[in-house]
Design a protein around this motif. Structure first.
Motif, mmCIF file in Angstrom:
data_model
loop_
_atom_site.group_PDB
_atom_site.id
_atom_site.type_symbol
_atom_site.label_atom_id
_atom_site.label_comp_id
_atom_site.label_asym_id
_atom_site.label_seq_id
_atom_site.Cartn_x
_atom_site.Cartn_y
_atom_site.Cartn_z
ATOM 1 N N ARG A 100 0.839 -1.190 0.000
ATOM 2 C CA ARG A 100 0.000 0.000 0.000
ATOM 3 C C ARG A 100 0.877 1.244 0.000
ATOM 4 O O ARG A 100 2.069 1.192 0.322
ATOM 5 C CB ARG A 100 -0.896 0.022 1.243
ATOM 6 N N ALA A 101 0.274 2.347 -0.403
ATOM 7 C CA ALA A 101 0.977 3.626 -0.361
ATOM 8 C C ALA A 101 0.922 4.205 1.048
ATOM 9 O O ALA A 101 0.007 3.921 1.827
ATOM 10 C CB ALA A 101 0.342 4.607 -1.345
ATOM 11 N N ALA A 102 1.905 5.009 1.370
ATOM 12 C CA ALA A 102 1.937 5.684 2.665
ATOM 13 C C ALA A 102 1.055 6.928 2.624
ATOM 14 O O ALA A 102 0.952 7.601 1.598
ATOM 15 C CB ALA A 102 3.367 6.078 3.019
ATOM 16 N N LEU A 103 0.419 7.223 3.744
ATOM 17 C CA LEU A 103 -0.351 8.451 3.885
ATOM 18 C C LEU A 103 0.491 9.474 4.637
ATOM 19 O O LEU A 103 0.916 9.238 5.766
ATOM 20 C CB LEU A 103 -1.648 8.193 4.650
ATOM 21 N N VAL A 104 0.740 10.606 3.983
ATOM 22 C CA VAL A 104 1.517 11.693 4.567
ATOM 23 C C VAL A 104 0.552 12.832 4.880
ATOM 24 O O VAL A 104 -0.135 13.338 3.981
ATOM 25 C CB VAL A 104 2.611 12.185 3.603
ATOM 26 N N THR A 105 0.476 13.224 6.129
ATOM 27 C CA THR A 105 -0.454 14.278 6.532
ATOM 28 C C THR A 105 0.305 15.536 6.933
ATOM 29 O O THR A 105 1.290 15.472 7.663
ATOM 30 C CB THR A 105 -1.329 13.826 7.712
ATOM 31 N N TYR A 106 -0.179 16.667 6.438
ATOM 32 C CA TYR A 106 0.434 17.961 6.750
ATOM 33 C C TYR A 106 -0.459 18.739 7.705
ATOM 34 O O TYR A 106 -1.665 18.885 7.466
ATOM 35 C CB TYR A 106 0.625 18.782 5.469
ATOM 36 N N ILE A 114 -5.121 17.076 -3.337
ATOM 37 C CA ILE A 114 -5.780 15.820 -2.969
ATOM 38 C C ILE A 114 -6.649 16.091 -1.745
ATOM 39 O O ILE A 114 -6.148 16.404 -0.671
ATOM 40 C CB ILE A 114 -4.740 14.720 -2.688
ATOM 41 N N ARG A 115 -7.962 15.968 -1.927
ATOM 42 C CA ARG A 115 -8.872 16.490 -0.928
ATOM 43 C C ARG A 115 -9.801 15.456 -0.303
ATOM 44 O O ARG A 115 -10.490 15.754 0.670
ATOM 45 C CB ARG A 115 -9.713 17.621 -1.530
ATOM 46 N N ASP A 116 -9.871 14.258 -0.872
ATOM 47 C CA ASP A 116 -10.802 13.276 -0.319
ATOM 48 C C ASP A 116 -10.281 11.869 -0.554
ATOM 49 O O ASP A 116 -9.244 11.664 -1.192
ATOM 50 C CB ASP A 116 -12.198 13.434 -0.930
ATOM 51 N N GLY A 117 -11.038 10.890 -0.026
ATOM 52 C CA GLY A 117 -10.607 9.507 -0.103
ATOM 53 C C GLY A 117 -10.496 8.985 -1.519
ATOM 54 O O GLY A 117 -9.584 8.220 -1.832
ATOM 55 N N ASP A 118 -11.421 9.383 -2.397
ATOM 56 C CA ASP A 118 -11.376 8.894 -3.774
ATOM 57 C C ASP A 118 -10.118 9.372 -4.489
ATOM 58 O O ASP A 118 -9.454 8.594 -5.189
ATOM 59 C CB ASP A 118 -12.621 9.365 -4.534
ATOM 60 N N ALA A 119 -9.807 10.646 -4.338
ATOM 61 C CA ALA A 119 -8.602 11.184 -4.974
ATOM 62 C C ALA A 119 -7.352 10.547 -4.384
ATOM 63 O O ALA A 119 -6.403 10.213 -5.110
ATOM 64 C CB ALA A 119 -8.556 12.704 -4.813
ATOM 65 N N ALA A 120 -7.335 10.377 -3.058
ATOM 66 C CA ALA A 120 -6.175 9.757 -2.414
ATOM 67 C C ALA A 120 -5.982 8.327 -2.891
ATOM 68 O O ALA A 120 -4.863 7.890 -3.170
ATOM 69 C CB ALA A 120 -6.339 9.785 -0.893
ATOM 70 N N ALA A 121 -7.079 7.587 -3.013
ATOM 71 C CA ALA A 121 -6.989 6.204 -3.457
ATOM 72 C C ALA A 121 -6.494 6.118 -4.887
ATOM 73 O O ALA A 121 -5.704 5.224 -5.233
ATOM 74 C CB ALA A 121 -8.354 5.534 -3.331
ATOM 75 N N ALA A 122 -6.937 7.042 -5.745
ATOM 76 C CA ALA A 122 -6.497 7.026 -7.133
ATOM 77 C C ALA A 122 -4.992 7.275 -7.242
ATOM 78 O O ALA A 122 -4.280 6.592 -7.985
ATOM 79 C CB ALA A 122 -7.270 8.069 -7.945
ATOM 80 N N VAL A 123 -4.513 8.239 -6.487
ATOM 81 C CA VAL A 123 -3.079 8.536 -6.517
ATOM 82 C C VAL A 123 -2.281 7.408 -5.877
ATOM 83 O O VAL A 123 -1.175 7.067 -6.321
ATOM 84 C CB VAL A 123 -2.794 9.879 -5.824
ATOM 85 N N ALA A 124 -2.843 6.796 -4.841
ATOM 86 C CA ALA A 124 -2.156 5.680 -4.176
ATOM 87 C C ALA A 124 -1.934 4.510 -5.123
ATOM 88 O O ALA A 124 -1.039 3.693 -4.898
ATOM 89 C CB ALA A 124 -2.970 5.220 -2.969
ATOM 90 N N GLY A 125 -2.723 4.442 -6.180
ATOM 91 C CA GLY A 125 -2.549 3.367 -7.142
ATOM 92 C C GLY A 125 -1.323 3.504 -8.001
ATOM 93 O O GLY A 125 -0.878 2.522 -8.623
ATOM 94 N N VAL A 126 -0.733 4.717 -8.045
ATOM 95 C CA VAL A 126 0.432 4.930 -8.910
ATOM 96 C C VAL A 126 1.656 5.451 -8.153
ATOM 97 O O VAL A 126 2.775 5.381 -8.660
ATOM 98 C CB VAL A 126 0.096 5.894 -10.066
ATOM 99 N N ALA A 127 1.455 5.994 -6.939
ATOM 100 C CA ALA A 127 2.559 6.585 -6.180
ATOM 101 C C ALA A 127 2.890 5.744 -4.955
ATOM 102 O O ALA A 127 2.128 4.876 -4.546
ATOM 103 C CB ALA A 127 2.188 7.999 -5.745
ATOM 104 N N ASP A 128 4.048 6.029 -4.357
ATOM 105 C CA ASP A 128 4.453 5.346 -3.131
ATOM 106 C C ASP A 128 3.869 6.010 -1.890
ATOM 107 O O ASP A 128 3.846 5.401 -0.817
ATOM 108 C CB ASP A 128 5.980 5.338 -3.020
ATOM 109 N N ALA A 129 3.428 7.252 -2.039
ATOM 110 C CA ALA A 129 2.851 7.978 -0.908
ATOM 111 C C ALA A 129 1.922 9.053 -1.426
ATOM 112 O O ALA A 129 2.098 9.574 -2.527
ATOM 113 C CB ALA A 129 3.939 8.591 -0.033
ATOM 114 N N VAL A 130 0.929 9.387 -0.617
ATOM 115 C CA VAL A 130 -0.048 10.429 -0.926
ATOM 116 C C VAL A 130 0.039 11.478 0.171
ATOM 117 O O VAL A 130 -0.022 11.151 1.362
ATOM 118 C CB VAL A 130 -1.471 9.851 -0.987
#
Length: 273
Positions: free
Chosen positions: A24-30, A223-239
Motif C-alpha cells: 500500500r501507499a503511505a499516507l503523509v499528513t500535513y 488531494i482532498r478526499d478519499g477517492d482522490a487519495a486512493a487514485a493517486v495511491a494506485g500509482v505513487a508510493d505515498a499520498v
C-alpha cells in the motif's frame, strides 16, 4: 559486508519498507505547527499516527508563504498570532518523540525562518529534537549543496520538490540532493488547488521520475478526499494531504481533522486490496 550495510534504516526508510511489505501507499499528513494554538496543535500531532498517518509533515509558520494557498496561509497566521516560533515548533517535535519514536516527522517551510534561527543551529537542534527530514520550498539545489551536506551529516533527509514544469535536464541536480522521498507536486500553482485525481498523466510522470531515482515517490497538492487519495495511491508510493486537512481542522476542530485522516487511510487501504 561494508560499514554502510550495518547502518540501521532511518525512520523514513523503515516506514516505506513497511508500507511496501503491506502493498500500500503511505499516507503523509500535513498540519501547521501551532495551529490554532500550541496546546491544540500538540494534541493533534500526537493523535495523527493512530488515526492512520504514516508520515507527518509539520509546517513551520512563515509570514510570506509564497507557495501556499489560502488555507495554509490562514493556518500560519493563526499560529504566528498565537506566538508560534521555530523554537516552539522544535519543542513540539521533542514532545512528540517522548511518546512516538517510530513515526517519521518532516518539517516543511521556507528558508527565511531557518536563516533567522541560524542554519547550523537549526539543523543541529532539529536532529536533536527527532526530526527526520526537511522540505525547504525556496532553497534550490544551486544554493543548497552546503545545507544538504550538513543535514545529511546529522541524519536529516533533504526531500526534493519536483513540479510538473521541472525539465528533465534539471532532475539529476535536483535529485542528487534528495533523501527520504521525492515530493512530486501534482499541479502547477499553490497548495490547496482542487483538481481531482491526476492518475493518468501522473502514471507517466512518475515513471519518468523512477528512471532518475530509487527514492519513494510521494504526490501532493490538490488531494482532498478519499477517492482522490486512493487514485493517486494506485500509482505513487505515498499520498500527501495538507490543505484539506488544515481546512477540516479550521471548520470542524481536531476531531474533524482526525476523522478525515481515518477516511483517507481507509480509502487507500481498500484501494490496495
Amino acid at each position: 559486508m561494508s560499514p554502510h550495510d550495518l547502518t540501521p534504516p532511518s525512520r523514513l526508510q523503515a516506514r516505506f519498507a513497511t508500507c511496501q511489505a503491506e502493498q500500500r501507499a503511505a499516507l503523509v499528513t500535513y498540519v501547521m505547527a501551532g495551529d490554532p494554538d500550541l496546546a491544540s496543535s500538540q494534541a493533534l500531532l500526537s493523535q495523527l499516527p493512530a488515526a492512520g498517518a504514516d508520515i507527518i509533515e509539520l509546517g513551520m509558520p512563515f509570514s510570506d508563504p509564497m507557495a501556499d494557498g489560502e488555507a495554509i496561509q490562514r493556518a500560519g497566521q493563526r499560529a504566528l498570532g498565537d506566538g508560534q516560533t521555530l523554537t516552539r515548533t522544535l519543542a513540539m517535535v521533542s514532545e512528540f518523540r517522548r511518546q512516538d519514536t517510530t513515526t517519521p516527522l518532516v518539517l516543511m517551510g521556507y528558508l527565511n525562518p531557518i536563516q533567522c534561527y541560524g542554519e547550523t543551529r537549526f539543523l543541529t537542534d532539529a536532529a536533536a529534537a527527532g526530526v527526520d527530514g526537511l522540505i525547504v520550498v525556496d532553497l534550490p539545489p544551486e544554493h543548497g549543496a552546503g545545507f544538504t551536506a550538513r543535514a545529511r551529516d546529522l541524519g536529516l533527509a533533504r526531500i526534493p520538490l519536483v513540479a510538473p514544469t521541472t525539465p528533465a535536464s534539471r532532475l539529476p541536480a535536483l535529485l542528487a540532493q534528495g533523501d527520504g522521498f521525492v515530493y512530486r507536486i501534482a499541479y502547477n500553482g499553490i497548495t490547496g488547488r482542487a483538481g481531482g485525481a491526476p492518475s493518468g498523466d501522473m502514471t507517466s510522470a512518475l515513471a519518468q521520475l523512477r528512471e532518475h531515482t530509487a527514492l519513494p515517490l510521494a504526490v501532493g497538492f490538490g488531494i482532498r478526499d478519499g477517492d482522490a487519495a486512493a487514485a493517486v495511491a494506485g500509482v505513487a508510493d505515498a499520498v500527501v494531504v495538507g490543505s484539506a486537512l488544515v481546512e477540516r481542522l479550521d471548520t470542524q476542530g481536531p476531531e474533524g481533522a482526525l476523522t478525515l485522516v481515518r477516511e483517507l487511510a481507509a480509502s487507500m487501504k481498500r484501494s490496495a486490496g
